[in-house]
Design a protein around this motif. Structure first.
Motif, PDB file in Angstrom:
ATOM      1  N   LEU A 206      10.870   9.737   6.317  1.00 12.28           N
ATOM      2  CA  LEU A 206      10.459   9.304   4.693  1.00 12.28           C
ATOM      3  C   LEU A 206       9.050  10.224   5.027  1.00 12.28           C
ATOM      4  N   HIS A 207       8.111  11.055   6.001  1.00  8.20           N
ATOM      5  CA  HIS A 207       7.243  11.856   5.625  1.00  8.20           C
ATOM      6  C   HIS A 207       7.371  12.425   5.779  1.00  8.20           C
ATOM      7  N   ASN A 208       8.732  13.415   5.926  1.00  7.77           N
ATOM      8  CA  ASN A 208       9.513  14.822   4.858  1.00  7.77           C
ATOM      9  C   ASN A 208      10.462  14.315   3.352  1.00  7.77           C
ATOM     10  N   ALA A 212       6.376  16.520  -0.019  1.00  6.26           N
ATOM     11  CA  ALA A 212       6.644  17.397  -1.321  1.00  6.26           C
ATOM     12  C   ALA A 212       6.274  16.493  -2.700  1.00  6.26           C
ATOM     13  N   HIS A 213       6.610  14.994  -2.763  1.00  7.16           N
ATOM     14  CA  HIS A 213       6.441  14.438  -4.037  1.00  7.16           C
ATOM     15  C   HIS A 213       4.485  14.435  -3.393  1.00  7.16           C
ATOM     16  N   ARG A 214       4.452  14.337  -2.238  1.00  2.00           N
ATOM     17  CA  ARG A 214       2.515  14.455  -2.577  1.00  2.00           C
ATOM     18  C   ARG A 214       1.873  15.015  -3.156  1.00  2.00           C
ATOM     19  N   GLN A 215       2.683  16.383  -2.058  1.00  2.00           N
ATOM     20  CA  GLN A 215       2.305  17.484  -2.157  1.00  2.00           C
ATOM     21  C   GLN A 215       2.300  17.845  -4.037  1.00  2.00           C
ATOM     22  N   LYS A 216       3.567  17.132  -5.259  1.00  2.00           N
ATOM     23  CA  LYS A 216       3.283  17.164  -6.182  1.00  2.00           C
ATOM     24  C   LYS A 216       2.075  16.272  -6.978  1.00  2.00           C
TER      25      LYS A 216
END
Length: 450
Positions: A206-208, A212-216
């Motif tokens: 889930l972290h992986n 990408a969503h966190r970076q966006k």
């Protein structure tokens, strides 16, 4: 339970049977004693010691098969042992009662007259029949043998009770059951560790997936922060929606501001604003309101060397206001259709009043309200010579005549009263032709400029 109940009486059956026969014989003797002459006695019969010498071993409680889980099997074993103990206690109690009864009978036998002839021990009631067989003829030996038999029975009962208590109190689990429980606990521990490992894997996955969503999200937030910073440095970023001013730096016919809202039909109004003029001669037109068929429905204008004038329905009243010194001033104008009465306030002080300005004429709704230009048609045909040059802020309109006290409080910054018809808010004002909106000085700073 059935095994436990048959365990105790098995070895003691001959003894108890013999004792019961003796009691029965004694009972018959008692009954016969009432009918026969007083010389009759109890017939007390003893059994040989070897007849009661057989042991009554306590067979082990059989364990049930492995059809049940270890926990259920252990629980069933404990319940079986508990029931066995209860039955043994009941058996012991009943046997103790029999012992006490037999002991009483024996005491009565011992209390009989010892001088009687030995033959009386062999007589059956009224018949003289030998019922003792080959037992000793001496009553003392009979009593001694009965005592030893009773003591043997008592010792066996106590031994059985002690053995049962030891089995219940200190019984250990069988080795195979203990091993089965340990295996079960080991399996549960391995299952728990496996579940924890699966959860850790899911967490990592889930972290992986969310990186990408966190970076966006972080990119979008950074963009928003940059935009906010730009707006804070720009013209349209204000600490609150009303802390801005409209700047009209040139005398042209294309710089102006426009109020998005329009006026309803009014029978009275109050208009207040802060302004600072940098034009001469005359400040031009701070605001104008035009409706179809009447371009001069409401106009405030100072043109050329003329005084400031208020036009309502193209009717004119000259106001004793003087604001062309390049400083901030607060002006308010009130009007009511009743007798056309008006008032003029500058910096919180009423400087003039009058009447008969378009009396009994209601202000028409649905027009266009322009800041900085005088309209010759609705929303257009501006004249550069009549344009306002300078800055203005806090333009508010109410549908009633404000009290002089309220106007004074607004002018000295002790009260903030947005207009209930036209409030001064950023999203209600558009600027055109190079007019701009800037953060405005505080009310106190404007007072210092007076």
């Amino acid at each position: 339970v059935s095994q436990a109940s048959s365990r105790s009486p098995a070895g003691m059956l001959p003894v108890v049977a013999g004792l019961l026969l003796a009691v029965a014989a004694g009972g018959r003797g008692s009954a016969a004693e009432q009918e026969n002459p007083p010389g009759s006695r109890f017939v007390c019969t003893s059994l040989p010691l070897e007849a009661a010498g057989a042991g009554c071993p306590l067979p082990p409680v059989p364990m049930q098969g492995g059809a049940l889980p270890p926990e259920e099997e252990l629980r069933a074993t404990v319940l079986q042992l508990r029931e066995t103990v209860l039955q043994q206690k009941e058996t012991i109690g009943s046997q103790r009662e029999a012992i006490r009864e037999l002991t009483g009978k024996l005491s009565r036998c011992e209390g009989a007259d010892g001088k009687s002839a030995p033959g009386t021990w062999k007589k059956e009631l009224g018949k003289g029949k030998d019922t003792m067989g080959d037992l000793p003829r001496d009553p003392a030996q009979v009593i001694d043998q009965l005592s030893r038999t009773m003591q043997t029975l008592k010792d066996r009962l106590e031994s059985l009770e002690h053995q049962l208590r030891a089995n219940v109190s200190y019984a250990a689990l069988p080795n195979d059951l203990r091993e089965m429980l340990q295996r079960r606990l080991g399996d549960l521990e391995r299952q728990l560790l496996s579940k924890v490992a699966e959860l850790e894997d899911e967490k990592s996955l889930l972290h992986n997936e969310t990186s990408a969503h966190r970076q966006k999200t972080e990119t979008a937030l950074n963009a928003l922060l940059e935009r906010v910073s730009e707006l804070e440095k720009g013209n349209s970023a204000f600490k609150s929606p009303d802390e801005f001013k409209v700047s009209l730096p040139l005398r042209t016919n294309y710089l102006y501001g426009k109020i998005k809202k329009t006026l309803p039909e009014l029978y009275a109004f109050t208009v207040c604003l802060w302004l600072r003029s940098s034009a001469s001669p005359g400040i031009g037109t701070p605001f104008s309101y035009a409706v179809p068929g009447q371009a001069n429905e409401i106009v405030l204008i100072e043109w050329g060397n003329n005084p400031i004038e208020l036009l309502i329905n193209d009717k004119v009243a000259q106001l004793p206001l003087f604001v062309s010194d390049g400083k901030w001033h607060h002006i308010c104008i009130t009007w009511t259709t009743r007798d056309g009465m008006w008032e003029a306030f500058q910096d919180g002080e009423k400087l003039g009043t009058g009447e008969n300005l378009a009396p009994w004429h209601p202000i028409k709704p649905g027009g266009v309200l322009i800041l900085g230009q005088e309209q010759d048609t609705v929303g257009g045909r501006f004249d550069a010579t009549q344009a306002f040059v300078g800055e203005m802020s806090q333009f508010n309109i109410w549908d009633r005549v404000l009290k002089a006290e309220d106007i004074t409080n607004i002018a000295n910054c002790s009260t903030n009263m947005p207009g209930n018809i036209i409030p001064w808010v950023d999203n209600n004002v558009d600027v055109f032709g190079g007019a701009t909106k800037w953060p405005v000085e505080t009310c106190e700073e404007r007072l210092l400029d007076l």
